[in-house]
Design a protein around this motif. Sequence first.
Motif, short mmCIF file in Angstrom:
data_model
loop_
_atom_site.label_atom_id
_atom_site.label_comp_id
_atom_site.label_asym_id
_atom_site.label_seq_id
_atom_site.Cartn_x
_atom_site.Cartn_y
_atom_site.Cartn_z
N PHE A 190 0.85 -1.18 0.00
CA PHE A 190 0.00 0.00 0.00
C PHE A 190 0.90 1.24 0.00
CE2 PHE A 190 -4.00 -2.11 0.79
CZ PHE A 190 -3.66 -3.23 1.53
N GLN A 246 4.96 -7.40 -17.88
CA GLN A 246 3.96 -6.40 -18.17
C GLN A 246 3.54 -5.69 -16.89
OE1 GLN A 246 0.83 -8.69 -20.06
NE2 GLN A 246 1.90 -8.76 -22.01
N TYR A 250 0.19 -3.56 -15.36
CA TYR A 250 -1.22 -3.25 -15.54
C TYR A 250 -1.66 -2.30 -14.42
CZ TYR A 250 -1.75 -7.21 -18.80
OH TYR A 250 -1.63 -8.08 -19.86
N GLN A 261 -5.33 -1.27 -12.43
CA GLN A 261 -6.71 -1.67 -12.24
C GLN A 261 -7.42 -0.64 -11.37
OE1 GLN A 261 -7.26 -5.41 -10.20
NE2 GLN A 261 -9.36 -5.64 -10.91
N GLY A 282 -11.56 -4.30 -14.82
CA GLY A 282 -10.45 -5.23 -14.98
C GLY A 282 -9.15 -4.49 -15.18
N PRO A 283 -8.02 -5.18 -15.01
CA PRO A 283 -6.72 -4.55 -15.24
C PRO A 283 -6.56 -4.12 -16.69
CG PRO A 283 -6.48 -6.60 -14.02
CD PRO A 283 -7.89 -6.55 -14.50
N LEU A 300 -3.55 -2.89 -19.53
CA LEU A 300 -2.11 -2.91 -19.77
C LEU A 300 -1.55 -1.50 -19.91
CD1 LEU A 300 0.41 -4.68 -20.41
CD2 LEU A 300 -0.13 -4.32 -22.83
N LEU A 331 -4.75 0.13 -8.49
CA LEU A 331 -3.96 -1.04 -8.13
C LEU A 331 -3.01 -1.33 -9.29
CD1 LEU A 331 -3.49 -3.50 -6.23
CD2 LEU A 331 -5.23 -4.71 -7.57
N LEU A 364 -0.31 -3.73 -11.00
CA LEU A 364 0.03 -5.15 -11.04
C LEU A 364 1.14 -5.39 -12.06
CD1 LEU A 364 -3.64 -6.42 -11.16
CD2 LEU A 364 -2.08 -6.88 -9.28
N LEU A 378 0.80 -16.01 -17.91
CA LEU A 378 1.21 -14.80 -17.22
C LEU A 378 0.97 -15.00 -15.73
CD1 LEU A 378 -0.02 -11.56 -19.03
CD2 LEU A 378 2.31 -12.18 -18.45
N PHE A 428 0.73 -13.09 -12.22
CA PHE A 428 0.56 -11.74 -11.71
C PHE A 428 1.19 -11.59 -10.33
CE2 PHE A 428 -2.04 -9.12 -14.48
CZ PHE A 428 -2.45 -10.05 -15.42
N ARG A 430 -1.30 -1.08 -4.06
CA ARG A 430 -2.48 -0.23 -4.09
C ARG A 430 -2.04 1.21 -3.80
NH1 ARG A 430 -7.55 -1.76 -4.58
NH2 ARG A 430 -6.98 -3.94 -4.15
#
Lengths: 116, 110
Positions: free
Chosen positions: B10, B33, B35, B37, B42-43, B45, B86, B88, B98, B100, B105
Amino acid sequence: DAGVIQSPRHEVTEMGQEVTLRCKPISGHDYLFWYRQTMMRGLELLIYFNNNVPIDDSGMPEDRFSAKMPNASFSTLKIQPSEPRDSAVYFCASSYGGATGTGELFFGEGSRLTVL
Amino acid sequence: TQLLEQSPQFLSIQEGENLTVYCNSSSVFSSLQWYRQEPGEGPVLLVTVVTGGEVKKLKRLTFQFGDARKDSSLHITAAQPGDTGLYLCAGQGGNEKLTFGTGTRLTIIP
């Protein structure tokens, strides 16, 4: 262009009931993934398909979970019977693999499942 | 199993500050990668890095892939409330999967 479409967005059910989550991937994509996201475990891969064929289902928690992809435009994730510990957000994602592997994943908005 | 640990878990900072988040693994990845979110979505890219030592910039975001391709960092300059979300990282190993990371956050306070 439409993205990945998931339904339902929210589902509340009672323990023991059957749950079916649905996904329509982006047209032309050859990979489809099902993920589960929880605060405790993050984003976990459950299963993925390539050209409608299941390639790796090692992330499926147990026999209560099953997934199918009858054609290139539709996939389902079924939980039977459901349990409270299955409560999570379930994401479907699709990608075009091409020559470099799975490429960018495009996620749907998720299906939030609550099992009471 | 290839594990990706992200830190911090966090982070809450004031608008205008700079920050760096990290993604670490003991495994080598062929590509990595990042991402972002947002709640209820959804996440999405942000970037893909494939070469050890590679640096990519996306406006105020700078991504770096470690020389050994086991770790990565994301630096944000002059953070804005729109950066909240968030973050990722996701690594691709020898197979098609992939993996994750645990996620960071981020909250930017106006």
